[in-house]
Design a protein around this motif. Structure first.
Motif, mmCIF file in Angstrom:
data_model
loop_
_atom_site.group_PDB
_atom_site.id
_atom_site.type_symbol
_atom_site.label_atom_id
_atom_site.label_comp_id
_atom_site.label_asym_id
_atom_site.label_seq_id
_atom_site.Cartn_x
_atom_site.Cartn_y
_atom_site.Cartn_z
ATOM 1 N N TRP A 47 0.842 -1.196 0.000
ATOM 2 C CA TRP A 47 0.000 0.000 0.000
ATOM 3 C C TRP A 47 0.875 1.243 0.000
ATOM 4 O O TRP A 47 1.924 1.279 0.644
ATOM 5 C CB TRP A 47 -0.919 0.016 1.218
ATOM 6 N N GLU A 48 0.437 2.259 -0.720
ATOM 7 C CA GLU A 48 1.119 3.553 -0.737
ATOM 8 C C GLU A 48 0.505 4.429 0.344
ATOM 9 O O GLU A 48 -0.712 4.477 0.516
ATOM 10 C CB GLU A 48 0.935 4.213 -2.105
ATOM 11 N N TYR A 49 1.344 5.140 1.081
ATOM 12 C CA TYR A 49 0.906 6.051 2.127
ATOM 13 C C TYR A 49 1.164 7.478 1.664
ATOM 14 O O TYR A 49 2.263 7.789 1.194
ATOM 15 C CB TYR A 49 1.674 5.777 3.423
ATOM 16 N N VAL A 50 0.163 8.352 1.804
ATOM 17 C CA VAL A 50 0.318 9.766 1.480
ATOM 18 C C VAL A 50 -0.094 10.566 2.707
ATOM 19 O O VAL A 50 -1.237 10.494 3.157
ATOM 20 C CB VAL A 50 -0.558 10.181 0.275
ATOM 21 N N GLY A 51 0.855 11.308 3.258
ATOM 22 C CA GLY A 51 0.569 12.180 4.392
ATOM 23 C C GLY A 51 0.296 13.584 3.885
ATOM 24 O O GLY A 51 1.076 14.133 3.101
ATOM 25 N N ALA A 52 -0.832 14.167 4.312
ATOM 26 C CA ALA A 52 -1.206 15.516 3.867
ATOM 27 C C ALA A 52 -1.485 16.389 5.087
ATOM 28 O O ALA A 52 -2.125 15.944 6.044
ATOM 29 C CB ALA A 52 -2.436 15.455 2.964
ATOM 30 N N ASP A 53 -1.019 17.613 5.037
ATOM 31 C CA ASP A 53 -1.212 18.549 6.144
ATOM 32 C C ASP A 53 -1.142 19.973 5.583
ATOM 33 O O ASP A 53 -0.618 20.182 4.497
ATOM 34 C CB ASP A 53 -0.114 18.341 7.198
ATOM 35 N N VAL A 54 -1.651 20.926 6.348
ATOM 36 C CA VAL A 54 -1.579 22.329 5.923
ATOM 37 C C VAL A 54 -0.219 22.940 6.259
ATOM 38 O O VAL A 54 0.082 24.043 5.815
ATOM 39 C CB VAL A 54 -2.713 23.179 6.534
ATOM 40 N N MET A 55 0.575 22.233 7.042
ATOM 41 C CA MET A 55 1.914 22.696 7.401
ATOM 42 C C MET A 55 2.939 21.659 6.968
ATOM 43 O O MET A 55 2.722 20.464 7.133
ATOM 44 C CB MET A 55 2.013 22.923 8.911
ATOM 45 N N ALA A 56 4.057 22.109 6.421
ATOM 46 C CA ALA A 56 5.143 21.203 6.065
ATOM 47 C C ALA A 56 5.770 20.655 7.345
ATOM 48 O O ALA A 56 5.706 21.282 8.401
ATOM 49 C CB ALA A 56 6.190 21.938 5.240
ATOM 50 N N GLY A 57 6.345 19.485 7.236
ATOM 51 C CA GLY A 57 7.024 18.904 8.385
ATOM 52 C C GLY A 57 7.233 17.422 8.209
ATOM 53 O O GLY A 57 6.945 16.860 7.149
ATOM 54 N N SER A 58 7.707 16.806 9.261
ATOM 55 C CA SER A 58 7.940 15.369 9.249
ATOM 56 C C SER A 58 6.644 14.632 8.946
ATOM 57 O O SER A 58 5.584 14.953 9.489
ATOM 58 C CB SER A 58 8.469 14.945 10.629
ATOM 59 N N ASN A 59 6.711 13.671 8.043
ATOM 60 C CA ASN A 59 5.594 12.816 7.642
ATOM 61 C C ASN A 59 4.587 13.503 6.715
ATOM 62 O O ASN A 59 3.511 12.989 6.484
ATOM 63 C CB ASN A 59 4.867 12.231 8.869
ATOM 64 N N VAL A 60 4.915 14.661 6.190
ATOM 65 C CA VAL A 60 4.019 15.365 5.267
ATOM 66 C C VAL A 60 4.565 15.214 3.851
ATOM 67 O O VAL A 60 5.644 15.700 3.538
ATOM 68 C CB VAL A 60 3.876 16.858 5.640
ATOM 69 N N ASP A 61 3.802 14.524 3.004
ATOM 70 C CA ASP A 61 4.174 14.349 1.604
ATOM 71 C C ASP A 61 3.571 15.438 0.728
ATOM 72 O O ASP A 61 4.148 15.823 -0.286
ATOM 73 C CB ASP A 61 3.695 12.983 1.094
ATOM 74 N N VAL A 62 2.362 15.896 1.106
ATOM 75 C CA VAL A 62 1.642 16.906 0.334
ATOM 76 C C VAL A 62 1.203 18.006 1.297
ATOM 77 O O VAL A 62 0.499 17.743 2.274
ATOM 78 C CB VAL A 62 0.393 16.301 -0.358
ATOM 79 N N VAL A 63 1.638 19.236 1.025
ATOM 80 C CA VAL A 63 1.174 20.379 1.813
ATOM 81 C C VAL A 63 -0.093 20.902 1.154
ATOM 82 O O VAL A 63 -0.084 21.277 -0.028
ATOM 83 C CB VAL A 63 2.248 21.486 1.897
ATOM 84 N N LEU A 64 -1.181 20.876 1.910
ATOM 85 C CA LEU A 64 -2.475 21.331 1.384
ATOM 86 C C LEU A 64 -2.551 22.850 1.442
ATOM 87 O O LEU A 64 -2.443 23.441 2.513
ATOM 88 C CB LEU A 64 -3.613 20.726 2.218
ATOM 89 N N THR A 65 -2.744 23.478 0.299
ATOM 90 C CA THR A 65 -2.919 24.927 0.277
ATOM 91 C C THR A 65 -4.337 25.304 0.695
ATOM 92 O O THR A 65 -4.584 26.418 1.104
ATOM 93 C CB THR A 65 -2.612 25.505 -1.120
ATOM 94 N N ASP A 66 -5.250 24.339 0.583
ATOM 95 C CA ASP A 66 -6.642 24.527 0.995
ATOM 96 C C ASP A 66 -7.103 23.242 1.679
ATOM 97 O O ASP A 66 -7.179 22.195 1.030
ATOM 98 C CB ASP A 66 -7.506 24.816 -0.230
ATOM 99 N N PRO A 67 -7.395 23.286 2.987
ATOM 100 C CA PRO A 67 -7.800 22.063 3.693
ATOM 101 C C PRO A 67 -9.181 21.550 3.295
ATOM 102 O O PRO A 67 -9.612 20.500 3.764
ATOM 103 C CB PRO A 67 -7.779 22.479 5.158
ATOM 104 N N TYR A 68 -9.848 22.284 2.415
ATOM 105 C CA TYR A 68 -11.193 21.908 1.988
ATOM 106 C C TYR A 68 -11.249 21.514 0.513
ATOM 107 O O TYR A 68 -12.329 21.296 -0.038
ATOM 108 C CB TYR A 68 -12.174 23.046 2.276
ATOM 109 N N ALA A 69 -10.091 21.420 -0.149
ATOM 110 C CA ALA A 69 -10.004 21.006 -1.555
ATOM 111 C C ALA A 69 -8.687 20.261 -1.743
ATOM 112 O O ALA A 69 -7.639 20.878 -1.856
ATOM 113 C CB ALA A 69 -10.079 22.214 -2.484
ATOM 114 N N PHE A 70 -8.750 18.942 -1.746
ATOM 115 C CA PHE A 70 -7.545 18.114 -1.852
ATOM 116 C C PHE A 70 -7.141 17.944 -3.313
ATOM 117 O O PHE A 70 -8.002 17.818 -4.187
ATOM 118 C CB PHE A 70 -7.782 16.729 -1.247
#
Length: 134
Positions: A47-70
């Motif tokens: 399985w592929e894991y994708v970590g998404a967050d509004v802040m960059a950091g450890s375990n974040v693969d994608v920084v969300l510019t909008d937490p309501y539109a992925f």
């Protein structure tokens, strides 16, 4: 504890998914402050894991510019989860709708959130914390 239950659920989903699910996990609010399903070794083999967050950091693969539109297509993930993030999202119901959109119609959305304020969960790097009523 909830970590054991989450690991069990993920393992069962990976093994028993009928019809077959997209072998991808989206972790919403993935920035690693207290551990993550990746650091805990809970991502099933293959399985592929994708970590998404509004802040960059450890375990974040994608920084969300909008937490309501992925930035993912519809039904892209077999499992979408959020562990200890919803209490920090201004309009969590909009994030929830987006989680539903990117999860397979046969997939699973899992939300784990604390119902009370705990000293070990406070972090000065998290700007808001206002939905402890869940």
């Amino acid at each position: 504890n909830s970590q054991i239950h989450v690991a069990d659920l993920i393992g069962r989903l990976a093994l028993l998914s009928l019809p077959p699910l997209p072998p991808r996990i989206l972790d919403v609010g993935s920035r690693d402050l207290f551990g993550s399903i990746r650091s805990w070794g809970m991502v099933p083999d293959g399985w592929e894991y994708v970590g998404a967050d509004v802040m960059a950091g450890s375990n974040v693969d994608v920084v969300l510019t909008d937490p309501y539109a992925f930035p993912f297509s519809d039904e892209f993930f077999g499992l979408t989860l959020s562990i200890c993030a919803f209490e920090h999202i201004d309009f969590f119901w909009l994030t929830f709708l987006e989680m539903l959109r990117v999860t397979s119609s046969h997939g699973l959305v899992l939300i784990v959130t604390p119902s009370a304020d705990t000293a070990d969960h406070r972090d000065a790097q998290i700007p808001v914390d206002h939905w402890r009523l869940l």
